[in-house]
Design a protein around this motif. Sequence first.
Motif, mmCIF file in Angstrom:
data_model
loop_
_atom_site.group_PDB
_atom_site.id
_atom_site.type_symbol
_atom_site.label_atom_id
_atom_site.label_comp_id
_atom_site.label_asym_id
_atom_site.label_seq_id
_atom_site.Cartn_x
_atom_site.Cartn_y
_atom_site.Cartn_z
ATOM 1 N N ASP A 74 29.884 57.118 48.347
ATOM 2 C CA ASP A 74 30.505 57.500 47.086
ATOM 3 C C ASP A 74 30.330 56.393 46.046
ATOM 4 O O ASP A 74 30.652 55.221 46.296
ATOM 5 N N GLU A 75 29.841 56.771 44.860
ATOM 6 C CA GLU A 75 29.515 55.782 43.823
ATOM 7 C C GLU A 75 30.729 55.005 43.333
ATOM 8 O O GLU A 75 30.603 53.851 42.895
ATOM 9 N N ARG A 76 31.897 55.607 43.409
ATOM 10 C CA ARG A 76 33.098 54.918 42.925
ATOM 11 C C ARG A 76 33.375 53.640 43.712
ATOM 12 O O ARG A 76 33.969 52.689 43.181
ATOM 13 N N LEU A 77 32.958 53.627 44.962
ATOM 14 C CA LEU A 77 33.178 52.447 45.797
ATOM 15 C C LEU A 77 32.333 51.265 45.340
ATOM 16 O O LEU A 77 32.632 50.123 45.680
ATOM 17 N N GLN A 78 31.308 51.551 44.566
ATOM 18 C CA GLN A 78 30.416 50.500 44.082
ATOM 19 C C GLN A 78 30.714 50.080 42.653
ATOM 20 O O GLN A 78 30.330 48.972 42.243
ATOM 21 N N ARG A 79 31.401 50.950 41.907
ATOM 22 C CA ARG A 79 31.578 50.643 40.484
ATOM 23 C C ARG A 79 33.033 50.370 40.089
ATOM 24 O O ARG A 79 33.360 50.364 38.905
ATOM 25 N N SER A 80 33.884 50.130 41.066
ATOM 26 C CA SER A 80 35.304 49.914 40.774
ATOM 27 C C SER A 80 35.718 48.456 40.821
ATOM 28 O O SER A 80 36.902 48.132 40.835
ATOM 29 N N GLY A 81 34.746 47.574 40.846
ATOM 30 C CA GLY A 81 35.066 46.153 40.828
ATOM 31 C C GLY A 81 35.283 45.567 42.210
ATOM 32 O O GLY A 81 34.861 46.125 43.221
ATOM 33 N N ILE A 82 35.992 44.455 42.222
ATOM 34 C CA ILE A 82 36.198 43.699 43.452
ATOM 35 C C ILE A 82 37.185 44.410 44.368
ATOM 36 O O ILE A 82 38.219 44.914 43.917
ATOM 37 N N LEU A 83 36.875 44.454 45.647
ATOM 38 C CA LEU A 83 37.803 45.004 46.638
ATOM 39 C C LEU A 83 38.998 44.073 46.766
ATOM 40 O O LEU A 83 38.849 42.864 46.973
ATOM 41 N N THR A 84 40.211 44.616 46.636
ATOM 42 C CA THR A 84 41.416 43.793 46.674
ATOM 43 C C THR A 84 42.256 43.998 47.934
ATOM 44 O O THR A 84 43.142 43.195 48.230
ATOM 45 N N GLY A 85 42.011 45.091 48.657
ATOM 46 C CA GLY A 85 42.794 45.364 49.865
ATOM 47 C C GLY A 85 42.645 46.819 50.268
ATOM 48 O O GLY A 85 41.719 47.513 49.823
ATOM 49 N N PHE A 86 43.581 47.281 51.094
ATOM 50 C CA PHE A 86 43.546 48.653 51.583
ATOM 51 C C PHE A 86 44.949 49.252 51.507
ATOM 52 O O PHE A 86 45.948 48.548 51.656
ATOM 53 N N ARG B 93 50.142 48.876 53.236
ATOM 54 C CA ARG B 93 49.263 48.012 52.470
ATOM 55 C C ARG B 93 48.698 46.934 53.386
ATOM 56 O O ARG B 93 49.431 46.278 54.121
ATOM 57 N N TRP B 94 47.395 46.776 53.323
ATOM 58 C CA TRP B 94 46.696 45.803 54.162
ATOM 59 C C TRP B 94 45.925 44.834 53.278
ATOM 60 O O TRP B 94 45.244 45.239 52.340
ATOM 61 N N ALA B 95 45.994 43.556 53.619
ATOM 62 C CA ALA B 95 45.226 42.543 52.911
ATOM 63 C C ALA B 95 43.799 42.507 53.462
ATOM 64 O O ALA B 95 43.495 43.115 54.493
ATOM 65 N N LEU B 96 42.932 41.781 52.791
ATOM 66 C CA LEU B 96 41.549 41.649 53.239
ATOM 67 C C LEU B 96 41.433 40.714 54.443
ATOM 68 O O LEU B 96 40.434 40.733 55.157
ATOM 69 N N GLU B 97 42.412 39.893 54.639
ATOM 70 C CA GLU B 97 42.448 38.994 55.788
ATOM 71 C C GLU B 97 43.613 39.366 56.699
ATOM 72 O O GLU B 97 44.667 39.755 56.214
ATOM 73 N N PRO B 98 43.461 39.241 58.000
ATOM 74 C CA PRO B 98 42.260 38.837 58.731
ATOM 75 C C PRO B 98 41.139 39.875 58.597
ATOM 76 O O PRO B 98 41.415 41.081 58.564
ATOM 77 N N SER C 156 40.696 54.381 51.900
ATOM 78 C CA SER C 156 41.807 53.428 51.803
ATOM 79 C C SER C 156 41.478 52.213 50.939
ATOM 80 O O SER C 156 42.370 51.416 50.640
ATOM 81 N N LYS C 157 40.241 52.078 50.534
ATOM 82 C CA LYS C 157 39.840 50.895 49.777
ATOM 83 C C LYS C 157 40.481 50.878 48.380
ATOM 84 O O LYS C 157 40.403 51.858 47.642
ATOM 85 N N ALA C 158 41.100 49.757 48.047
ATOM 86 C CA ALA C 158 41.703 49.564 46.727
ATOM 87 C C ALA C 158 40.925 48.467 46.003
ATOM 88 O O ALA C 158 40.663 47.403 46.564
#
Length: 233
Positions: free
Chosen positions: A118-130, A136-141, A95-97
Amino acid sequence: MARRPVFISETKGSNFVRVMPVDFTWYAGMAKSRKQMSVRSLHEATHKLLPSVRLLEVSRMSEDILGQQLSAFNLTFHTKNRRREIAVECAFQASKAFENGGPYLDLLDANPVDAKRDERLQRSGILTGFEFFGQRWALEPQTAFYDWIYINALHLRPKLAQEAMAYDVFTDIAFNPAKSINCQASAVALYVSLRRRDVIEEALGSRENYLEMVHGAKIASASQREEPQGSLF
């Protein structure tokens, strides 16, 4: 020595879970036996502070079969629109975007260990949400999305859920708050607290109910409201 948090289910007050740091003897090494020695040490130290509580390690390292079954790598569920079982860990990772990719939905069917690595989770930049099946879920809370998946999945496993109710305090020897945010032991503690307060059905009734009850938050943005009608579980 090491310090790790233990997660205490609270039956009263505004907080559903109390986090208490505990100092204990750490047994270094990658072997499962060494990790289990650390678990026993953590539990012994916790019992000195809270003598009467019932403790459960929630991880694949647990010496209790229930604790192993409650690991996010082993706990599975299905949504109404997808009958195939999904591991909680796979659902979370899939679910990570990110700013440069994702969500990577193929991880829903991956081995949970492979999904987390999975390597894509490390090389896709900053996590923006889910994004979870149209939600759609924000990073907060923080922890809100992970806990939401976990407590829904556990509620769909009545036998495991009932067995978890026999415990008061939960640990995860692999969880280090200096390196991670989400914790399966904390999620179980939250579930037990909601059950003991007799508000679990209300909390799981909708995402809005859950966020307001547990986090005191309301969904404000229109983009976050774009979701299918009814529960996904």
